[in-house]
Design a protein around this motif. Structure first.
Motif, PDB file in Angstrom:
ATOM      1  N   PHE A 174      37.620  63.147  40.264  1.00 39.69           N
ATOM      2  CA  PHE A 174      37.685  61.753  39.784  1.00 39.69           C
ATOM      3  C   PHE A 174      38.158  60.816  40.896  1.00 39.69           C
ATOM      4  N   CYS A 278      48.167  70.929  44.685  1.00 42.16           N
ATOM      5  CA  CYS A 278      48.031  69.488  44.916  1.00 42.16           C
ATOM      6  C   CYS A 278      48.206  69.184  46.401  1.00 42.16           C
ATOM      7  N   PRO A 279      47.264  68.466  46.999  1.00 42.37           N
ATOM      8  CA  PRO A 279      47.357  68.203  48.436  1.00 42.37           C
ATOM      9  C   PRO A 279      48.427  67.182  48.805  1.00 42.37           C
ATOM     10  N   TRP A 330      56.821  65.503  36.538  1.00 48.80           N
ATOM     11  CA  TRP A 330      55.717  65.638  37.485  1.00 48.80           C
ATOM     12  C   TRP A 330      54.717  64.492  37.329  1.00 48.80           C
ATOM     13  N   LYS A 334      54.067  61.542  40.014  1.00 48.96           N
ATOM     14  CA  LYS A 334      52.760  61.524  40.681  1.00 48.96           C
ATOM     15  C   LYS A 334      52.058  60.169  40.538  1.00 48.96           C
ATOM     16  N   GLY A 346      50.460  58.951  43.955  1.00 44.17           N
ATOM     17  CA  GLY A 346      50.576  60.308  44.508  1.00 44.17           C
ATOM     18  C   GLY A 346      49.349  61.140  44.203  1.00 44.17           C
ATOM     19  N   CYS A 347      48.391  60.577  43.487  1.00 48.64           N
ATOM     20  CA  CYS A 347      47.193  61.334  43.104  1.00 48.64           C
ATOM     21  C   CYS A 347      45.977  60.758  43.811  1.00 48.64           C
ATOM     22  N   VAL A 348      45.152  61.640  44.380  1.00 47.03           N
ATOM     23  CA  VAL A 348      43.941  61.194  45.055  1.00 47.03           C
ATOM     24  C   VAL A 348      42.674  61.586  44.287  1.00 47.03           C
ATOM     25  N   GLY A 349      42.852  62.199  43.107  1.00 47.91           N
ATOM     26  CA  GLY A 349      41.698  62.487  42.258  1.00 47.91           C
ATOM     27  C   GLY A 349      40.866  63.689  42.664  1.00 47.91           C
ATOM     28  N   CYS A 350      41.486  64.665  43.337  1.00 49.95           N
ATOM     29  CA  CYS A 350      40.725  65.832  43.794  1.00 49.95           C
ATOM     30  C   CYS A 350      40.431  66.822  42.681  1.00 49.95           C
ATOM     31  N   GLY A 351      41.215  66.753  41.601  1.00 47.99           N
ATOM     32  CA  GLY A 351      40.965  67.628  40.450  1.00 47.99           C
ATOM     33  C   GLY A 351      41.496  69.044  40.571  1.00 47.99           C
ATOM     34  N   ARG A 352      42.168  69.367  41.682  1.00 49.27           N
ATOM     35  CA  ARG A 352      42.646  70.745  41.839  1.00 49.27           C
ATOM     36  C   ARG A 352      43.602  71.165  40.729  1.00 49.27           C
ATOM     37  N   CYS A 353      44.508  70.247  40.346  1.00 48.46           N
ATOM     38  CA  CYS A 353      45.496  70.641  39.333  1.00 48.46           C
ATOM     39  C   CYS A 353      44.828  70.943  38.001  1.00 48.46           C
ATOM     40  N   LEU A 363      45.212  66.214  33.720  1.00 47.09           N
ATOM     41  CA  LEU A 363      46.051  65.008  33.759  1.00 47.09           C
ATOM     42  C   LEU A 363      45.302  63.750  33.325  1.00 47.09           C
TER      43      LEU A 363
END
Ligand code: SF4
Ligand code: SF4
Ligand code: SF4
Lengths: 377, 263
Positions: A174, A278-279, A330, A334, A346-353, A363
């Protein structure tokens, strides 16, 4: 003014056939970089040291959803035809374990010393737009204030970043909501766009332009440039997940007693996986490790997590003594208080979590639920 | 030189594996033997010095009336009592008898069951006497044991983490076998201690170190049940080395009820 023949200017684009990508790896290795890139291992595409194009995940892709990740074959020979995996570049810039200092007991008392490492010189091959954004977030955390982390900044300064523009997206991505991707716009030395049989390489820094000038490359035809643009647009079109970030800081910080926290606290395992993958998550613990005779002591830093119950231990007990309060800590850090602390999300939208949560807590769904007014009891 | 603390190692119902992991710590053993006086350790030496002892390490669970009495005497003789291993801290794999009929086992296994005198349950040492520190694991991690004894000698709290195995997987760079391979892994509810050994070998965690602090087994098994793992797989996973540890026991009993209701 004549252009410096030894430098391709920032924004310049060149083309190489896919079978010449090895030249780029060789050139970096000649310049003493250890090249880290994607490779298939443990049923996933991970980041590891690569010396040959043959180690890249040629013909592989990934299928991701909440709590699930599967490798799958592609119908073509793409080298970068996957999205993001379980690893992030964080493990190289902020290693999971570092020794900070050591002390030895001598006849004259304790002798303290710093443990200085010569920072390894990395070239990262295959950094995605969200990952460039994550590195920029960690730059602020570790090197943006008056206290600069020497381990992070030593590694970061010498790192050469070769980005790859996404040409597809996972169901968990996202980045468009977080305005971090999928197009690589800044923060790289070189950026690749992969097309069948060829790459378009864009220059993002003088260091990148100098390196690219040493490779044999061709000019890009208008057709190639248009194909690259279309390939990048494909990723944009595939992104389905959204997070509404409107006024998100205030929305979250005024919903601290929302019943959703309790519901998610019952699902969450407090296993730490989301924070580890999370990166941008940067928490660590520092421990003094002594030998049995206490003659030699080392101060070690290790990755830690706000989901580790003992992470909130202060004298006498645990501050966040249940999973509900840890999940709330958390998510609010974030997405909300991170803004107060570092001026960004703190979130870049990579979706890993989302992918790497064993129970698939998402999330973006949590934020949507927290935006809903709780039902009256 | 000040007198060294006197150490004793006692065995109850167990396989000796935990004591062996101390003897296996070859590089550290000499240092260890220099730091304490080994007064009673039948696995290592037949020389026996009488109590009292400064440090008592207890391996094994209580399965006989005789042992239930013996642990009382040992507690009285040890200034600090540390239990080591899954048997001593949760009753061990032999606690499977807690769900079964012991008499039936006796008839099936022994030619002359009349000579066997045993309790119907296998229980942790802490169910019988006060324990100062419980070191988990099947078997224990020798470095954790050295850490606990070292901390005791230095008068500080031992660094024995109580978080989930997952944190170690991620520090190691191990890819999650639950997410990437769909294996039922107990890591998210199991205490760290092994360094995430099994996921590093493409296996799910078997729960050797017992429940992690504030573990949430219910959510994990609901997820596994919803993704194709049946009760027949989850029940033996929860009921192995730490079957009787509260969080694992309660969850295995819940799954048993669910499976029963589904029959
Ligand atoms: S919070 Fe999740 S989606 Fe956001 S950057 Fe971290 S891992 Fe990626
Ligand atoms: S949100 Fe998921 S990954 Fe994060 S701690 Fe909870 S269960 Fe683990
Ligand atoms: S493999 Fe098991 S222990 Fe490791 S992260 Fe996944 S669930 Fe946790």
């Amino acid at each position: 003014m004549t252009a410096d023949p030894g430098l391709i200017p920032i924004g310049g684009e060149r083309r190489i056939p896919s079978d010449r990508l090895q030249d780029l790896i060789d050139l970096l290795r000649q310049d003493d970089y250890s090249v880290v890139g994607p490779t298939v291992d443990q049923e996933a595409i991970v980041y590891d040291e690569v010396t040959s194009v043959d180690q890249l995940p040629r013909g592989w892709t990934d299928e991701q959803g909440p709590g699930t990740y599967r490798l799958a074959r592609r119908e073509d020979d793409a080298l970068f035809g996957y999205v993001v995996g379980p690893h992030s570049w964080k493990k190289y810039l902020f290693p999971p374990l570092s020794t900070l200092s050591a002390a030895d007991r001598t006849e004259q008392g304790w002798e303290m010393r710093r443990v200085e490492e010569a920072p390894p010189k990395y070239a990262f091959l295959g950094v995605r737009a969200c990952e460039l954004a994550a590195i920029a977030v960690q730059d602020r955390v570790f090197a943006g204030g008056p206290y600069v982390d020497p381990i992070y900044s030593g590694r970061r300064q010498s790192a050469f970043l070769i980005a790859v523009n996404c040409t597809q997206a996972a169901s968990t991505c996202f980045c468009t909501s977080m305005r971090t991707g999928p197009r690589c716009c800044t923060g790289f030395d070189l950026a690749l766009t992969e097309l069948p049989g060829e790459f378009v390489i864009e220059v993002g820094s003088d260091r990148g332009g100098t390196l690219l000038a040493r490779l044999t490359t061709d000019a890009c035809s208008a057709r190639t440039l248009a194909a690259a643009e279309a390939a990048r647009q494909q990723a944009v079109d595939q992104i389905t997940r959204r997070m509404d970030t409107t006024d998100i800081r205030n929305v979250l910080l005024t919903q601290l007693e929302h019943p959703r926290w309790q519901e998610t606290g019952e699902r969450c395992l407090s296993c730490t996986n989301c924070t580890m993958v999370c990166p941008t998550c940067f928490c660590s613990t520092v421990e003094e490790v002594a030998d049995l005779k206490t003659e030699h002591v080392e101060r070690q830093r290790r990755w830690d997590s706000c989901f580790n119950p003992e992470f909130s231990y202060v004298h006498g007990g645990l501050v966040r003594n249940d999973i509900r309060s840890r999940y709330r800590q958390w998510l609010t850090h974030k997405l909300a208080s991170w803004q107060d602390q570092f001026g960004t999300s703190g979130c870049v939208g990579c979706g890993r979590c989302i992918t790497w949560c064993p129970v698939g807590i998402d999330l973006t769904e949590e934020v949507a639920a927290l935006r809903e007014k709780p039902a009256c009891p | 030189m000040a007198t060294r603390p006197r150490l004793a190692v006692f065995k109850f119902a167990s396989c000796d594996g935990c004591q062996l992991s101390l003897l296996d710590a070859e590089d550290e053993l000499l240092e260890f033997a220099g730091a304490v006086e080994i007064a009673y350790f039948l696995e290592a030496t037949s020389a026996i010095a009488p109590g009292p002892y400064d440090i008592g390490l207890v391996e094994g669970s209580i399965t006989t009336a005789h042992d239930a009495q013996r642990i009382q005497d040992i507690r009285a003789q040890c200034r600090t009592l540390i239990t080591i291993g899954a048997c001593a801290t949760s009753g061990g794999i032999q606690a499977l008898r807690n769900w079964a009929d012991t008499d039936e086992f006796l008839q099936a296994v022994y030619a002359s069951p009349q000579y066997i005198s045993t309790l119907a349950t296998s229980t942790a040492i802490a169910d019988h006497v006060r324990v100062d520190f419980e070191l988990r694991g099947c078997p224990i991690n020798q470095f954790q044991l050295l850490e606990v004894v070292g901390a005791l000698l230095q008068g500080r709290t031992p660094r024995v983490a109580r978080h989930a195995v997952c944190l170690d997987c991620k520090r190691n760079g191990t890819v999650c076998v639950a997410v990437a391979q769909g294996l039922a892994c107990l890591g998210p509810i199991t205490q760290s201690g092994c360094g995430a050994l099994c996921p590093g070998c493409d296996r799910g965690c078997y729960g050797c170190f017992g429940p992690a602090l504030q573990a949430n087994p219910r959510s994990l098994s609901d997820q596994y049940l919803a993704t194709g793992h049946g009760p027949a797989q989850l029940l033996p996973l929860l009921r192995n080395y730490n079957a009787a540890a509260t969080a694992f026991r309660e969850e295995s009993e819940r799954i048993e009820r669910l499976a029963g209701a589904g029959d």
